[in-house]
Design a protein around this motif. Structure first.
Motif, PDB file in Angstrom:
ATOM      1  N   ARG A  25      -7.668  -0.160  -8.824  1.00 44.35           N
ATOM      2  CA  ARG A  25      -8.092  -1.256  -7.987  1.00 44.35           C
ATOM      3  C   ARG A  25      -7.703  -2.554  -8.194  1.00 44.35           C
ATOM      4  O   ARG A  25      -7.895  -3.571  -7.663  1.00 44.35           O
ATOM      5  N   THR A  57       0.811  -1.164   0.018  1.00 45.50           N
ATOM      6  CA  THR A  57      -0.026   0.085   0.030  1.00 45.50           C
ATOM      7  C   THR A  57       0.751   1.324  -0.039  1.00 45.50           C
ATOM      8  O   THR A  57       0.615   2.055  -0.714  1.00 45.50           O
ATOM      9  N   GLU A  84      -8.211  -4.473   2.312  1.00 45.17           N
ATOM     10  CA  GLU A  84      -8.153  -4.339   0.891  1.00 45.17           C
ATOM     11  C   GLU A  84      -9.619  -4.429   0.613  1.00 45.17           C
ATOM     12  O   GLU A  84      -9.882  -4.059  -0.651  1.00 45.17           O
ATOM     13  N   LYS A 131     -11.289  -6.585  -7.921  1.00 44.58           N
ATOM     14  CA  LYS A 131     -11.675  -5.901  -6.691  1.00 44.58           C
ATOM     15  C   LYS A 131     -12.256  -6.589  -5.676  1.00 44.58           C
ATOM     16  O   LYS A 131     -11.982  -6.867  -4.488  1.00 44.58           O
ATOM     17  N   VAL A 180      -5.035  -3.772  -5.903  1.00 42.53           N
ATOM     18  CA  VAL A 180      -5.570  -4.243  -4.561  1.00 42.53           C
ATOM     19  C   VAL A 180      -6.026  -5.586  -4.572  1.00 42.53           C
ATOM     20  O   VAL A 180      -5.740  -6.385  -3.777  1.00 42.53           O
ATOM     21  N   THR A 182     -10.460  -9.783  -3.185  1.00 47.07           N
ATOM     22  CA  THR A 182     -10.458  -9.408  -1.612  1.00 47.07           C
ATOM     23  C   THR A 182     -11.501  -9.611  -0.877  1.00 47.07           C
ATOM     24  O   THR A 182     -11.116 -10.103   0.302  1.00 47.07           O
TER      25      THR A 182
END
Lengths: 270, 737
Positions: free
Chosen positions: B296, B115, B486, B445, B299, B449
């Motif tokens: 995104r 991050t 996340e 995303k 992530v 996550t």
């Protein structure tokens, strides 16, 4: 030295030492289990030699470094993704066996031949670097054999330091027993240096250096000649892993002195 | 390859090598990316891992140790990945896959480190995507790491959006922060006063500049924009207090307060003056759309990395679980196999591994799609401008026409010559790929996550109590918690579901989706062991359900598929994600099988690796099919009112005397009747007469077919489990714990 040195480093790939290394018998002789599938690294001894070579070249204008490497092309390519980012050099790859069971004489012959074929190499300025030992090929004679084949008579082994004198001569520190060094003087190139660990840290990865190196390395890998192992050059009767047992205990509250005392007691008991 | 005939084929021998991953994730021909991976890995498993092992996560404050991590990013090239070549970067062309690989390697060890790296890119992204040439030149160069011979510190950036505090999030419609004109001399540039309070702002502990979203607080400024703030600007640049977050502690997060005077040239993308009003060229939401659409994906990659990173530590733990016990002597099953002698431990690990593979495949497919889309988007913009189309609405209308034609062409049968236009026409290629990117990004995303966090919990549970200690190898407990963040930051799950509920009805996407069903059937005919046939059936069911819901109402006459009906649209979006991830996983394994033999370091164990990964595909497609079937069945039947024991319900039931009479003509009919009303009016003891499936017969056929399509999937799981129990792993983990 006004024109700098032509430094040729001999070094190949070995399996990552963190991997499980298990000798097995194959129809072609002994080998390591799944060796082609395991991640590889540049032989740590040769890596020290390479970093020392780059450092020496950086301090002598006009110098150039080659890395001559015998190993499976795919493995060499993988290892270059890391090594090529550390220092500038030109790769001279030979696609062939790099296992710890390869014959040192056959290996030396292939490497010497490759060095002789380097375009533009000035033998009068040649410094031949390599590992004093190898993480996989521990015969300890490969560098000497290459030197003999190239007619390099000034050879130094277990080198930890090479210092250029004002008159261009080399002061060399070689490891001897008892943690001491033997100091030698050498007039200059050509000379051979089998490096121990040297004094330099591993250079940081620098992608800019990597991109510059790879522009020549990738074509060189594509052109790499295939070297067939010499048939029946050497036969092994048996192979086994070193006798060792890993005993791990996690301690967090002991001082360094206490840990040292415990290790000494363990050694004395053993 | 068929499930029935693969009993004694070669098994997995080692963990997948870098070379195999490069082929799977399509960067085997990119040595720049391969070097990048090695470089980032050295930082992740070196300084970052040491920092975590030494307790670097145990403080919310920005520490010298954490600052050293950023320096390591600079030296290793991580910081420069985002830069163009002329700005100090080293990777030419689009860099979505490159950034995804950076995130993957860092998150393999610590999500906060990833991050911290990505937040710098996020701060620069508005400038990179929409900034003026002057802004791009200034801030990219300032943020680039120093070149040899340069003596300067690179600037760090933070991205500040935030809806009204005290809450945290990125609902772009609820913007907080104002700009006003405080000075505007004739013929000179306006001077702005920017007031902005941020919350949960990453990198704020050390940021030298901030790209902040603000709204107009002045009649002389139209709408919203993003503005660049520098720490030396006159006024207040207060970094605020550190956020007491329980995750991602290696990244700096805080609640800053800004009240600064800046020139109007700091508006991202510049501005025009129209009738005495300052009009930003891009609203904040236009900038953000371009930014988040890409960031995104990374992530999603992060959570995938966590799952795959858990495999090796869990195997080592399982195998060594009983060693040291008096009853576990060398040579005994307990000593040699440990927990891996138990089927459940292996099966659960197979589930974690399969999810990791699917999520990595989905996220990297998304990153590659954006790499392809970036130049295409610029080219499409150029063509559209050449044709004299300007303005947001006109452009949207124009592209709609192109999309309609693309959808028509996509529906043509394979081999139809007219389909060539889809490849040869830039605009066609753009709308086709754009519709795909609109799906892949939120899907990666959302699913990676959200479901990844669930499976990360499973991975932690496989380590027993060890899993929730700081000593757990692989930092699995940290990773479990990190995965929850996340799933939330850069647009929480609801935002992704909302986006998908719109984009998944795009006819261009749906036309491609139909073709994928055919593609999966084709794959299944050659590679039945992948579970592609199961997936094709599940995809058909999903498509049938979408079409049904788009034209159906609930029992009260309410339209089912509509924006406000999130109980319908969101679960259907979830189901799609399962299917997309499984499809990407299958395609990656096929790619490995196709190209693996060309690399001698992969070729040796290729068949064993492909067999194993195919089995993981089969496990995952079965799971994905099951999830999709459950969701679709709930949606198809769940909005019908269940018949009750009332007059209307009775009409669908037999009367006992009626049945007795029929028995004389149709012997045995009474045994088939389930809902029978007795002469005294009593009825079977249950909720009501059984529901009918009027109009959903085709769905039930598909549902039944899907159930039988699961044939062999558990055998695949057994094989994968056996392989996991036998593969060779390194002696130790290659980073400290």
């Amino acid at each position: 030295m006004s024109n700098g040195y032509h430094i040729v480093v001999c070094g190949s790939v070995v399996p990552d030492p963190l991997q499980t290394l298990e000798p097995i018998e194959t129809p072609a002789g002994p080998a390591l289990k799944n060796e082609m599938l395991l991640p590889a690294v540049l032989d740590p001894w040769a890596a020290h030699a390479l970093y020392e070579a780059a450092n020496l070249a950086a301090h002598a204008a006009g110098s150039k470094v080659w890395l001559v490497s015998l190993g499976a092309k795919a493995k060499l390519r993988q290892v270059m993704m890391t090594i090529a980012q550390k220092v500038s050099f030109e790769l001279v790859p030979i696609d062939g066996p790099a296992s710890g069971f390869a014959d040192a004489h056959a290996t030396a012959a292939l490497l010497a031949e490759a060095i002789q074929s380097i375009t533009g190499l000035d033998r009068s300025r040649l410094l031949l670097f390599g590992g004093w030992e190898s993480a996989s090929r521990g015969a300890g004679v490969t560098m000497q054999l290459i030197g003999e084949r190239l007619g390099i008579l000034d050879q130094f082994q277990g080198v930890d330091q090479l210092r250029v004198q004002p008159d261009g001569a080399f002061e060399i520190l070689e490891r001897i027993e008892g943690g001491r060094h033997q100091v030698s003087l050498c007039q200059g190139p050509p000379a051979l240096f089998g490096w121990a660990t040297g004094n330099l840290p591993e250079p940081r990865n620098n992608p800019q250096i990597g991109m510059a190196n790879m522009r020549a390395i990738m074509p060189a890998l594509q052109r790499a000649k295939t070297a067939a192992p010499a048939p029946d050059a050497i036969r092994y009767r048996s192979a086994s892993p070193p006798k060792q047992q890993r005993q791990t205990r996690i301690v967090k509250n002991l001082s360094a002195e206490e840990i040292a005392r415990e290790i000494v007691a363990w050694i004395e008991k053993a | 390859m068929s499930t029935a005939t693969r009993h004694k084929l070669e098994m997995l021998r080692t963990l997948p090598s870098d070379a195999a991953r490069q082929i799977q994730w399509s960067f085997a021909d990119r040595y720049d990316l391969q070097m990048l991976v090695q470089s980032v890995r050295a930082v992740a498993r070196g300084p970052v891992a040491r920092l975590v092992a030494q307790g670097g996560r145990n403080t919310h404050e920005w520490t010298p140790g954490k600052a050293e991590m950023l320096e390591a990013f600079d030296h290793s090239g991580i910081t420069a990945v985002f830069m163009d070549l002329e700005q100090g970067g080293f990777i030419a062309g689009p860099r979505n896959l490159a950034l995804a690989l950076v995130a993957f390697e860092l998150a393999w060890v610590d999500g906060g480190a990833a991050t911290a790296s990505l937040a710098g890119c996020l701060a620069l992204a508005p400038i990179h995507e929409r900034g003026t040439p002057e802004q791009q030149d200034r801030y990219m160069k300032l943020a680039a790491p120093p070149q040899p011979g340069e003596d300067r510190k690179p600037w760090r950036g933070a991205f500040c959006l935030t809806e009204p505090i005290p809450y945290v999030g990125v609902d772009t419609g609820m913007l907080d922060g104002k700009i006003r004109i405080v000075e505007w001399k004739p013929g000179e540039e306006p001077i702005l006063q920017v007031e902005k309070r941020g919350r949960f702002i990453t990198n704020i502990g050390f940021a030298n500049f901030v790209t902040a979203a603000v709204d107009s607080g002045d009649d002389r400024i139209k709408g919203s924009c993003m503005v660049i703030l520098e720490e030396g600007d006159p006024g207040i640049f207060d970094r605020g207090t550190a956020t007491k977050k329980m995750v991602h502690q290696l990244s700096s997060t805080g609640d800053p307060i800004f009240n600064l005077r800046v020139p109007a040239s700091r508006i991202v993308g510049g501005y025009d003056i129209k009738n005495g009003v300052l009009v930003p060229r891009y609203s904040h939401s236009e900038v953000i759309e371009a930014v988040f659409r890409r960031t995104r994906v990374t992530v999603g990659v992060m959570t995938a990395a966590k799952l795959l990173s858990a495999v090796e530590p869990v195997i080592r733990y399982q195998r060594g679980r009983f060693r040291g016990a008096a009853t576990a002597t060398p040579g005994s099953v307990r000593y040699e196999m440990g927990l891996q002698a138990r089927e459940d431990a292996l099966h659960r690990l197979v589930d974690v591994w399969a999810t990791g593979e699917a999520s990595a495949s989905l996220a990297f497919a998304a990153a590659r799609a954006f790499d392809e889309l970036d130049p295409l988007e610029r080219e499409a913009d150029r063509i559209i401008a050449e044709r004299g189309v300007s303005g947001t609405r006109a452009k949207a209308k124009f592209l709609r026409q192109v999309s309609d034609e693309a959808a028509s062409l996509l529906r043509l049968m394979p081999g139809d010559q007219r389909k060539e236009k889809l490849q040869s026409d830039t605009l066609m290629r753009f709308v086709t790929l754009d519709s795909l990117a609109d799906i892949l990004c939120p899907a990666a995303k959302l699913w990676n996550t959200g479901w990844g966090a669930q499976m990360m919990r499973e991975a932690v549970s496989l380590m027993g109590g060890y899993g929730i200690t700081e000593d757990c190898p692989g930092f699995l407990g940290n990773k479990w918690m990190d995965a929850q963040l996340e799933a939330t930051y850069e647009g929480p799950e609801a935002v992704q579901r909302r986006q998908l509920s719109v984009t998944m009805t795009n006819p261009v996407f749906l036309a491609q989706f139909r073709n994928w069903i055919r593609e999966m059937r084709g794959i299944a005919s050659e590679r039945p062991g992948t579970g592609a046939c199961t997936l094709a059936t599940a995809m058909t069911m999903w498509l049938w359900t979408l079409e049904r819901l788009q034209h159906s109402t609930d029992s009260d006459g309410g339209k089912l598929y509509q924006s406000a009906r999130q109980g319908v649209t969101f679960p259907l979006a979830d189901a799609l994600c399962w299917l997309l991830a499984a499809r990407c996983q299958v395609l990656d394994v096929l790619e490995l099988d196709r190209r693996g033999a060309q690399d001698s370091s992969v070729a040796e164990g290729l068949s064993g690796l492909v067999n194993f990964l195919s089995d993981l595909c089969h496990v995952q497609t079965a799971r994905a099919g099951g999830e999709a079937a459950r969701i679709c069945a709930e949606l198809v039947f769940g909005y019908n009112r269940h018949p009750a024991w009332d007059e209307e319900g009775y009409r669908g039931c037999y009367q006992q005397d009626e049945l007795d009479a029929l028995e004389g003509f149709v012997p045995g009919i009474a045994a088939c009747a389930t809902d029978v009303i007795a002469g005294d009016g009593s009825h079977p003891s249950k909720a009501g007469p059984c529901a009918k499936c009027n109009g959903a017969e085709q769905f039930l056929t598909l549902h039944s077919k899907l159930a039988t399509c699961l044939t062999g999937s558990r055998l695949a799981k057994d094989r994968a489990a056996e392989a996991v129990s036998k593969l060779m792993i390194p002696e130790v983990l290659d980073y400290p714990a």
